[in-house]
Design an enzyme around this catalytic site. Structure first.
Site, PDB file in Angstrom:
ATOM      1  N   ASP A  93       0.876  -1.167   0.000  1.00 16.60           N
ATOM      2  CA  ASP A  93       0.000   0.000   0.000  1.00 16.60           C
ATOM      3  C   ASP A  93       0.916   1.220   0.000  1.00 16.60           C
ATOM      4  OD1 ASP A  93      -1.682   2.115   0.539  1.00 16.60           O
ATOM      5  OD2 ASP A  93      -2.569   1.245   2.341  1.00 16.60           O
TER       6      ASP A  93
ATOM      7  N   ASN B 167      -0.014   4.260  -0.624  1.00 14.91           N
ATOM      8  CA  ASN B 167      -0.761   5.413  -0.116  1.00 14.91           C
ATOM      9  C   ASN B 167      -0.658   6.632  -1.030  1.00 14.91           C
ATOM     10  OD1 ASN B 167      -2.485   5.284   2.214  1.00 14.91           O
ATOM     11  ND2 ASN B 167      -0.714   4.558   3.374  1.00 14.91           N
TER      12      ASN B 167
ATOM     13  N   ASP C 127     -11.404  -2.556   3.155  1.00 17.56           N
ATOM     14  CA  ASP C 127     -11.561  -1.398   2.283  1.00 17.56           C
ATOM     15  C   ASP C 127     -10.564  -1.463   1.120  1.00 17.56           C
ATOM     16  OD1 ASP C 127      -9.473  -1.027   4.064  1.00 17.56           O
ATOM     17  OD2 ASP C 127      -9.833   1.114   4.358  1.00 17.56           O
ATOM     18  N   HIS C 128      -9.578  -2.351   1.210  1.00 18.87           N
ATOM     19  CA  HIS C 128      -8.675  -2.654   0.104  1.00 18.87           C
ATOM     20  C   HIS C 128      -9.086  -3.986  -0.512  1.00 18.87           C
ATOM     21  CE1 HIS C 128      -5.367   0.288   1.119  1.00 18.87           C
ATOM     22  NE2 HIS C 128      -5.990   0.232   2.273  1.00 18.87           N
TER      23      HIS C 128
END
Length: 205
Positions: A100, A102, A196-197
């Site tokens: 991730d 971000n 949520d991922h």
């Protein structure tokens, strides 16, 4: 096939915060943790596994939304990471990175780019760093196989954004340009629920 979900896991000093894990059927030659920088490694964000043909890094990069200090921390983490993988390349090692990040790299990588230009995760300096990273000889593996919009890996749960596919592609597999020739596919699995991922993955010949 590699997917972003081991044998090794990191536990940050602050329980329940950050941390990464690696599940693998193939025994790595070695497993280590961190980038060698204490102020980054105490958050348990990095696992490094040597698979002989390549070195795999599973990384949960910092989020910069909370404050200017955290954005600075994120950018400095980025720079330490780049130095780390560049040193591996200088040693003649192939590198595969999953995590991730971000940050959504380009406008195609999020549903509403204009509305998020001043939000950490799509700031000019974050996107410029990703340009720099790729310019150092690394490949965004998903874009090697798919140039279509609407492919995301994270959606805001509070607004039920996943139902409308208003998402961000912030989870990536990268490989150095030499090793990328061994890839046969890179993919996102948006129908896999539970977070949520969603999972992302690559296939290596």
């Amino acid at each position: 096939m590699l997917m972003a979900t081991g044998r090794g896991f990191t536990q940050p000093e602050r329980k329940g915060y950050s941390g990464v894990a690696l599940y693998t059927r193939q025994e790595p030659r070695s497993v280590s943790f961190g980038l060698g920088v204490e102020r980054f490694d105490t958050e348990g964000r990095t696992v490094v596994a040597d698979f002989d043909d390549f070195v795999f890094l599973g990384i949960y990069f910092p989020n910069g939304k909370r404050s200017k200090d955290r954005l600075l921390y994120k950018m400095e983490f980025y720079d330490s990471f780049l130095e780390y993988v560049d040193n591996l390349r200088k040693e003649g090692r192939n590198v595969v990175v999953c995590g991730d990040v971000n940050t959504a790299h380009k406008e195609i990588d999020l549903a509403r780019p204009k509305e998020n230009e001043k939000i950490s995760g799509f700031l000019p300096e974050e996107r410029a760093w990703m340009d720099t990273f790729l310019d150092h000889g690394y490949v965004d593996t998903f874009r090697q196989f798919n140039q279509e919009p609407g492919n995301y890996s994270w959606w805001d749960q509070m607004t039920r954004a996943r139902d409308r596919n208003v998402g961000w592609r912030i989870d990536y597999f990268f490989a150095d340009t030499d090793f990328a020739t061994n890839l046969t596919d890179a993919f996102i699995l948006p129908d896999v629920m539970g977070s949520d991922h969603c999972p992302v993955g690559i296939e290596i010949s």
